[in-house]
Design an enzyme around this catalytic site. Sequence first.
Site, short mmCIF file in Angstrom:
data_model
loop_
_atom_site.label_atom_id
_atom_site.label_comp_id
_atom_site.label_asym_id
_atom_site.label_seq_id
_atom_site.Cartn_x
_atom_site.Cartn_y
_atom_site.Cartn_z
N ARG A 9 7.33 -77.25 67.27
CA ARG A 9 8.21 -76.87 66.16
C ARG A 9 9.60 -76.80 66.76
O ARG A 9 9.87 -76.00 67.62
CB ARG A 9 7.78 -75.52 65.58
N HIS B 282 15.34 -74.19 66.54
CA HIS B 282 15.96 -73.87 65.25
C HIS B 282 16.26 -72.38 65.18
O HIS B 282 15.88 -71.60 66.06
CB HIS B 282 15.04 -74.28 64.10
N HIS C 122 17.25 -69.19 61.81
CA HIS C 122 17.31 -68.99 60.36
C HIS C 122 17.86 -67.63 59.99
O HIS C 122 18.11 -66.79 60.86
CB HIS C 122 15.94 -69.24 59.69
N GLU D 136 11.83 -63.44 62.13
CA GLU D 136 10.51 -64.08 62.10
C GLU D 136 9.53 -63.29 62.96
O GLU D 136 9.80 -62.98 64.12
CB GLU D 136 10.62 -65.51 62.64
N HIS E 111 15.01 -70.37 68.62
CA HIS E 111 13.68 -70.35 69.22
C HIS E 111 12.96 -71.67 69.01
O HIS E 111 13.39 -72.51 68.21
CB HIS E 111 12.85 -69.19 68.64
N GLU F 217 10.25 -71.99 55.21
CA GLU F 217 10.12 -72.72 56.46
C GLU F 217 10.82 -74.08 56.38
O GLU F 217 11.11 -74.71 57.39
CB GLU F 217 8.63 -72.89 56.79
N HIS G 233 -4.94 -44.96 50.10
CA HIS G 233 -3.70 -44.59 50.78
C HIS G 233 -2.54 -45.31 50.13
O HIS G 233 -2.73 -46.15 49.24
CB HIS G 233 -3.79 -44.96 52.26
N HIS H 31 1.92 -46.56 51.20
CA HIS H 31 2.94 -46.67 52.25
C HIS H 31 4.29 -46.30 51.66
O HIS H 31 4.75 -46.97 50.73
CB HIS H 31 2.98 -48.10 52.80
N GLU I 220 3.58 -53.80 51.23
CA GLU I 220 2.60 -54.31 52.20
C GLU I 220 2.26 -55.76 51.87
O GLU I 220 1.86 -56.07 50.75
CB GLU I 220 1.33 -53.45 52.16
N HIS J 154 -3.88 -47.83 47.04
CA HIS J 154 -4.81 -48.95 47.18
C HIS J 154 -5.90 -48.63 48.18
O HIS J 154 -5.77 -47.71 48.99
CB HIS J 154 -4.08 -50.24 47.57
MN MN Z 1 11.44 -70.00 63.07
MN MN Z 2 -2.19 -50.37 52.98
#
Ligand code: MN
Ligand code: MN
Length: 419
Positions: A123, A126, A128, A132, A171, A194, A308, A310, A315, A354
Amino acid sequence: MSVSRRQMLAAGAITGAALAGPAAAQTIGNPDQPPQGLINTTKTPRSPVDPGPQNPALYNQFPSAYTPPPTDIGDLPLFWASFNDAPRRIQAGGWARQVTQSDFQASEEISGVNMRLAAGGVRELHWHQAAEWGYVSYGECRVTVIDLEGRASVSDTKAGDLWYFPAGFPHSLQGLGPDGCEFILCFDSGKQSEYNTLLVTDWMAHTPLDILAQNFGVAPDTFKNMYTHDLWIYQGELPGPLAADQAAVRSAQGLPPNPFTFSLGSGPIAKQNPGGTVQIADSQNFKAAKTIAAALVTLKPGGLREMHWHPNADEWQYYVKGTAQMGVFNTGPKSVTNDFKAGDIGYIPRNLGHYIKNTGPVDLVFLEVFRADKYEDISLVDWLAHTPPAMVAAHFNIPVQQIAKFPNTDSAVRPPLAS
Ligand code: MN
Ligand code: MN
């Protein structure tokens, strides 16, 4: 809303059988009024029948959507997506597919990519706009990145390992032997694609030759064989030993102080009981990962990722293997259940309750990924176990002695009940 006698008669003509008796009473496990769910149709057995058209191969994947539990009510924005039906962009050297917010409206904070690099496949270099975060699901991958101080890093990753590149850090990735690699990428923006990254080949090809010559201090004809198109993914040669690449890139500034890679799969276990394990990677142990926190959850057959939520981020989930049922709760009330298999993606907005249940005969493994520097969750069990028992007993009309039997720790996972 007023209902006229004419409308009542018309409705009765259609659903006379159901209206003949008294409305079904709300019961525990079937709380909705009007009633919802298959258990309410025992006197009208034709009610749940689906005469078609049908695509059984597809709807058989979603038993919880086709026949929701009677506790489900209302609707939520779709929280299921998948790489399985995402178009693959295939090139010599590998392929990629992605699910961004354009494909999956709920996923505002994270977009996901699934990429394969064959042995030697690259890859290209590049960078962005988004940070990532990567999770290697198969094989081995060599990772290069350089930081703001010019400190270069080359490292090899294997299945279960992570990488993290802050936004803008340049990277590359390359598949190693014997069979390259496959991995999942998460960007810390649902909009990052991407196919919308800054490619070094594009920039070079679109810069005047005299500028290139002056920039690199070489004659213009140095660039005469340069490609006029970008590479994105290309088939390269397998690289040499890691130590040789590391020596070749070393700068006077030394190594980055915090590694850009981390071993999640073989790292420490944060929580464990007979129901499964939770491993966590966030900026407390994977110090470079400032904007992405993650947990790798393994649930034994019948195990439950307990109820639970967050408080600090949405998520984004990736299902690595096995089969799962997830129920999501919001105000309204709204409660919706759906099913997940390997390669699928789940998404739960922050603070929505959830649970995830392993519905298959083998281990369920999935990733929880958050746009946050720290992994945070609130356990329903832990909260209620540490609330005055008389108050908890009054909320649910349960004897206070039973409340004392609730587990008093947040272990994140629960084994099946002893039968
Ligand atoms: Mn990348
Ligand atoms: Mn969770």
